[in-house]
Design an enzyme around this catalytic site. Structure first.
Site, PDB file in Angstrom:
ATOM      1  CG  HIS A  61      -1.902   1.198   1.210  1.00  0.00           C
ATOM      2  ND1 HIS A  61      -3.053   1.247   1.953  1.00  0.00           N
ATOM      3  CD2 HIS A  61      -1.845   2.395   0.579  1.00  0.00           C
ATOM      4  CE1 HIS A  61      -3.659   2.424   1.773  1.00  0.00           C
ATOM      5  NE2 HIS A  61      -2.948   3.132   0.952  1.00  0.00           N
ATOM      6  CD  GLU A 115       0.101   5.274  -1.077  1.00  0.00           C
ATOM      7  OE1 GLU A 115       0.925   5.358  -0.158  1.00  0.00           O
ATOM      8  OE2 GLU A 115      -1.132   5.339  -0.866  1.00  0.00           O
ATOM      9  CG  HIS A 119       2.248   8.659   2.059  1.00  0.00           C
ATOM     10  ND1 HIS A 119       1.822   9.008   3.314  1.00  0.00           N
ATOM     11  CD2 HIS A 119       1.155   8.132   1.446  1.00  0.00           C
ATOM     12  CE1 HIS A 119       0.546   8.701   3.463  1.00  0.00           C
ATOM     13  NE2 HIS A 119       0.109   8.172   2.340  1.00  0.00           N
TER      14      HIS A 119
HETATM   15  P1  AMP Z   1      -3.016   6.840   1.810  1.00  0.00           P
HETATM   16  O1  AMP Z   1      -1.811   6.005   1.569  1.00  0.00           O
HETATM   17  O2  AMP Z   1      -2.681   8.301   1.718  1.00  0.00           O
HETATM   18  O3  AMP Z   1      -4.126   6.452   0.916  1.00  0.00           O
HETATM   19  O4  AMP Z   1      -3.468   6.619   3.320  1.00  0.00           O
HETATM   20  C1  AMP Z   1      -4.315   5.592   3.705  1.00  0.00           C
HETATM   21  C2  AMP Z   1      -4.826   5.826   5.115  1.00  0.00           C
HETATM   22  O5  AMP Z   1      -3.802   5.551   6.076  1.00  0.00           O
HETATM   23  C3  AMP Z   1      -5.262   7.247   5.333  1.00  0.00           C
HETATM   24  O6  AMP Z   1      -6.665   7.221   5.495  1.00  0.00           O
HETATM   25  C4  AMP Z   1      -4.555   7.725   6.588  1.00  0.00           C
HETATM   26  O7  AMP Z   1      -5.475   7.940   7.648  1.00  0.00           O
HETATM   27  C5  AMP Z   1      -3.646   6.611   7.002  1.00  0.00           C
HETATM   28  N1  AMP Z   1      -2.257   7.061   6.953  1.00  0.00           N
HETATM   29  C6  AMP Z   1      -1.630   7.535   5.873  1.00  0.00           C
HETATM   30  N2  AMP Z   1      -0.362   7.835   6.142  1.00  0.00           N
HETATM   31  C7  AMP Z   1      -0.149   7.518   7.431  1.00  0.00           C
HETATM   32  C8  AMP Z   1       0.982   7.603   8.280  1.00  0.00           C
HETATM   33  N3  AMP Z   1       2.163   8.034   7.855  1.00  0.00           N
HETATM   34  N4  AMP Z   1       0.832   7.188   9.539  1.00  0.00           N
HETATM   35  C9  AMP Z   1      -0.330   6.710   9.982  1.00  0.00           C
HETATM   36  N5  AMP Z   1      -1.438   6.621   9.231  1.00  0.00           N
HETATM   37  C10 AMP Z   1      -1.357   7.019   7.955  1.00  0.00           C
HETATM   38  P1  AMP Z   2      -7.647   3.017   3.463  1.00  0.00           P
HETATM   39  O1  AMP Z   2      -6.335   2.512   3.952  1.00  0.00           O
HETATM   40  O2  AMP Z   2      -8.603   1.903   3.135  1.00  0.00           O
HETATM   41  O3  AMP Z   2      -8.215   4.097   4.335  1.00  0.00           O
HETATM   42  O4  AMP Z   2      -7.364   3.682   2.050  1.00  0.00           O
HETATM   43  C1  AMP Z   2      -7.038   5.013   1.926  1.00  0.00           C
HETATM   44  C2  AMP Z   2      -7.060   5.420   0.492  1.00  0.00           C
HETATM   45  O5  AMP Z   2      -6.126   4.661  -0.276  1.00  0.00           O
HETATM   46  C3  AMP Z   2      -8.389   5.212  -0.140  1.00  0.00           C
HETATM   47  O6  AMP Z   2      -8.650   6.302  -0.984  1.00  0.00           O
HETATM   48  C4  AMP Z   2      -8.210   3.921  -0.900  1.00  0.00           C
HETATM   49  O7  AMP Z   2      -9.072   3.842  -1.998  1.00  0.00           O
HETATM   50  C5  AMP Z   2      -6.778   4.011  -1.324  1.00  0.00           C
HETATM   51  N1  AMP Z   2      -6.221   2.672  -1.505  1.00  0.00           N
HETATM   52  C6  AMP Z   2      -5.910   1.789  -0.556  1.00  0.00           C
HETATM   53  N2  AMP Z   2      -5.466   0.648  -1.103  1.00  0.00           N
HETATM   54  C7  AMP Z   2      -5.506   0.820  -2.434  1.00  0.00           C
HETATM   55  C8  AMP Z   2      -5.189   0.009  -3.543  1.00  0.00           C
HETATM   56  N3  AMP Z   2      -4.713  -1.239  -3.404  1.00  0.00           N
HETATM   57  N4  AMP Z   2      -5.367   0.537  -4.763  1.00  0.00           N
HETATM   58  C9  AMP Z   2      -5.809   1.794  -4.930  1.00  0.00           C
HETATM   59  N5  AMP Z   2      -6.140   2.613  -3.929  1.00  0.00           N
HETATM   60  C10 AMP Z   2      -5.992   2.127  -2.696  1.00  0.00           C
END
Ligand code: AMP
Ligand code: AMP
Length: 227
Positions: A61, A115, A119
């Site tokens: 992820h 991503e 990040h």
């Molecule tokens: P993302 O990769 O931006 O789609 O993040 C997915 C989810 O993980 C988001 O809804 C954030 O709440 C959580 N998240 C993202 N980055 C972090 C991080 N560095 N530490 C903890 N939680 C995170």
């Molecule tokens: P979540 O960790 O489920 O809160 O995901 C946070 C965000 O990342 C959401 O917008 C998801 O749709 C996206 N996301 C998480 N996993 C994937 C994936 N495998 N492919 C595409 N988007 C993803």
């Protein structure tokens, strides 16, 4: 007097800006792997990427810079957006290891873009775009999560398993305690969704987590869905 005051306010604002940009940075990474069966087995569902059904394996992820206090930086550099041409030598590996499952179907690059922009730009002073994606691929090859689970008799067969036995199997394989995040399927069952491991500042070695995430905690018995 008034102009003195507004000068002081401006000075303070400039200092705040300087401090906030200087404190950009991070302490460690979360390396987050995702079970595709659990992403798909939700009311929201999933869409396979245009390249076809992903492998029956944990996918990446993300590799997320984090602070020791549990907070994290995001969207750190709008001037350095994702550039596919910088990682053209990695795309075939990324398609296997970092597949997109969101709908509508995409060619994976939108997920990598999200991503990197969200990040990756926060650790760009240490890992440029190519090094960032390469680091994630290297970490995935060290953390054979599915193999560790299967060796402990924990299979993606739709069965329920003890959270502790899942944690122990991964910790036994990698040497570090993981954080397990659960989500729920359409019937409300908690299932094994994501596995978090902590990684050092350089993105090269697993470490003991300075702080564990808090969201998506699991009950003591969870489903491991098929994919
Ligand atoms: P993302 O990769 O931006 O789609 O993040 C997915 C989810 O993980 C988001 O809804 C954030 O709440 C959580 N998240 C993202 N980055 C972090 C991080 N560095 N530490 C903890 N939680 C995170
Ligand atoms: P979540 O960790 O489920 O809160 O995901 C946070 C965000 O990342 C959401 O917008 C998801 O749709 C996206 N996301 C998480 N996993 C994937 C994936 N495998 N492919 C595409 N988007 C993803």
């Amino acid at each position: 007097m008034k102009s003195n005051y507004s000068f002081l306010v401006k000075l303070l604002m400039v200092q705040c800006l300087a401090i906030s940009s200087a404190s950009q940075g991070y302490d460690f990474f979360y390396f987050v792997q995702q079970w595709p069966g659990s992403y798909c087995d939700t009311t929201q569902g999933c869409c396979y990427p245009t390249t076809g059904k992903p492998a029956t394996d944990f996918g990446i992820h993300g590799l997320w810079p984090n602070y020791d206090d549990g907070s994290y930086p995001s969207n750190c550099d709008p001037n350095n957006p994702f550039d596919l041409s910088l990682i053209s030598d990695l795309t075939s590996q990324l398609q296997v290891s970092w597949p997109s499952l969101s709908c509508p179907s995409s060619d994976d690059t939108s997920f990598w873009t999200h991503e990197w922009d969200t990040h990756g730009t926060c650790s760009e002073s240490v890992l440029d775009e190519h090094a960032y994606f390469q680091a994630a691929l290297n970490l995935k090859s060290q953390a054979s999560t599915l193999q560790f689970l299967e060796s402990a008799g924990i299979q993606p067969d739709g069965g329920f398993y003890n959270l502790t036995s899942i944690q122990n199997a991964i910790q036994g394989g990698i040497g570090y305690e993981p954080y397990i995040e659960c989500n729920t399927d359409a019937s409300g069952n908690s299932q094994l969704y994501q596995v978090y491991l902590c990684v050092d500042y350089n993105g090269s070695s697993f470490i003991d987590c300075p702080v564990f995430p808090t969201g998506g905690s699991c009950p003591s018995s969870i489903e491991f869905p098929t994919f």
